[in-house]
Design a protein around this motif. Sequence first.
Motif, PDB file in Angstrom:
ATOM      1  N   MET A  29       0.832  -1.204   0.000  1.00 53.67           N
ATOM      2  CA  MET A  29       0.000   0.000   0.000  1.00 53.67           C
ATOM      3  C   MET A  29       0.864   1.250   0.000  1.00 53.67           C
ATOM      4  O   MET A  29       2.015   1.227   0.466  1.00 53.67           O
ATOM      5  N   LEU A  30       0.318   2.326  -0.533  1.00 53.93           N
ATOM      6  CA  LEU A  30       1.045   3.593  -0.571  1.00 53.93           C
ATOM      7  C   LEU A  30       0.794   4.417   0.681  1.00 53.93           C
ATOM      8  O   LEU A  30       1.623   5.238   1.058  1.00 53.93           O
ATOM      9  N   ASN A  35      -4.494  10.838   5.525  1.00 53.92           N
ATOM     10  CA  ASN A  35      -4.108  10.570   6.907  1.00 53.92           C
ATOM     11  C   ASN A  35      -2.597  10.345   6.960  1.00 53.92           C
ATOM     12  O   ASN A  35      -2.121   9.218   7.055  1.00 53.92           O
ATOM     13  N   GLU A  36      -1.860  11.436   6.901  1.00 54.57           N
ATOM     14  CA  GLU A  36      -0.393  11.362   6.861  1.00 54.57           C
ATOM     15  C   GLU A  36       0.202  10.803   8.148  1.00 54.57           C
ATOM     16  O   GLU A  36       1.194  10.083   8.114  1.00 54.57           O
ATOM     17  N   VAL A  42       2.594   3.543   9.969  1.00 55.15           N
ATOM     18  CA  VAL A  42       2.482   2.197   9.407  1.00 55.15           C
ATOM     19  C   VAL A  42       3.517   1.925   8.314  1.00 55.15           C
ATOM     20  O   VAL A  42       4.035   0.815   8.217  1.00 55.15           O
ATOM     21  N   ILE A  43       3.818   2.903   7.495  1.00 53.67           N
ATOM     22  CA  ILE A  43       4.751   2.705   6.379  1.00 53.67           C
ATOM     23  C   ILE A  43       6.079   3.372   6.734  1.00 53.67           C
ATOM     24  O   ILE A  43       6.154   4.587   6.893  1.00 53.67           O
ATOM     25  N   TRP A  52       8.709  -0.721   4.403  1.00 54.51           N
ATOM     26  CA  TRP A  52       7.996  -1.818   5.056  1.00 54.51           C
ATOM     27  C   TRP A  52       6.659  -1.331   5.605  1.00 54.51           C
ATOM     28  O   TRP A  52       6.573  -0.230   6.149  1.00 54.51           O
ATOM     29  N   VAL A  53       5.639  -2.167   5.471  1.00 60.60           N
ATOM     30  CA  VAL A  53       4.333  -1.896   6.057  1.00 60.60           C
ATOM     31  C   VAL A  53       4.263  -2.627   7.393  1.00 60.60           C
ATOM     32  O   VAL A  53       4.398  -3.858   7.433  1.00 60.60           O
ATOM     33  N   HIS A  54       4.056  -1.881   8.466  1.00 59.87           N
ATOM     34  CA  HIS A  54       3.884  -2.460   9.799  1.00 59.87           C
ATOM     35  C   HIS A  54       2.397  -2.782   9.943  1.00 59.87           C
ATOM     36  O   HIS A  54       1.570  -1.880  10.071  1.00 59.87           O
ATOM     37  N   THR A  55       2.060  -4.070   9.907  1.00 56.14           N
ATOM     38  CA  THR A  55       0.663  -4.505   9.782  1.00 56.14           C
ATOM     39  C   THR A  55      -0.166  -4.395  11.049  1.00 56.14           C
ATOM     40  O   THR A  55      -1.388  -4.387  10.983  1.00 56.14           O
ATOM     41  N   GLY A  56       0.481  -4.379  12.212  1.00 54.47           N
ATOM     42  CA  GLY A  56      -0.281  -4.416  13.459  1.00 54.47           C
ATOM     43  C   GLY A  56      -0.705  -5.821  13.830  1.00 54.47           C
ATOM     44  O   GLY A  56      -1.440  -6.026  14.790  1.00 54.47           O
ATOM     45  N   ASP A  57      -0.227  -6.804  13.070  1.00 58.87           N
ATOM     46  CA  ASP A  57      -0.542  -8.213  13.326  1.00 58.87           C
ATOM     47  C   ASP A  57       0.606  -8.873  14.083  1.00 58.87           C
ATOM     48  O   ASP A  57       1.774  -8.589  13.830  1.00 58.87           O
TER      49      ASP A  57
END
Length: 181
Positions: A29-30, A35-36, A42-43, A52-57
Amino acid sequence: EVKIVKFGTQEELPVGEDGEICISGPTRMLGYYNNEEETARVIQKHDDGKIWVHTGDIGHVDEDGYVFYGQRHSRMIIVAGNNVYPTQIENVINQCDDVNTSCVIGVTGRASVQKIVAVVQPTSMDIDLEKLRKEIANVCEKNVADYARPQEIVFREEMPKTAMGKVSFKKLIEEMENKKV
């Protein structure tokens, strides 16, 4: 690509250790629309130069490179410094024949201590609920660590749902905390 990092950091964790699942690749995802702040959380660009995308998982990678998903970090309950994963307890409770579904939540009680509560929807409210309560307690005693066992079991005819049709653990927490459990 997938890697596991310590929550709130970019520190990669060793094989087999639970942490936050991060993903990278050309189809990531970009960001979040308008929502900066959330996008920046997250990114993230790591020391390896990749985004890297930090998924929260929560999850881990085993020695063969397989990724194991645990659950959303927001559902984790901390009891006396121990991480409690509600889905693991729900899987145990849901093995009982008279359980339709369950949702394990952490309810903040007196002195801001989290209490583990199992909210259970039985197959029928006409069954012997005390017998079911004992069955759930027994199966938890055999399969769940002492600190992670539900301290209370609440029966409900229906569970509140999210717009996606999943049990709304947030609504259950709100309801239980408003009752001052």
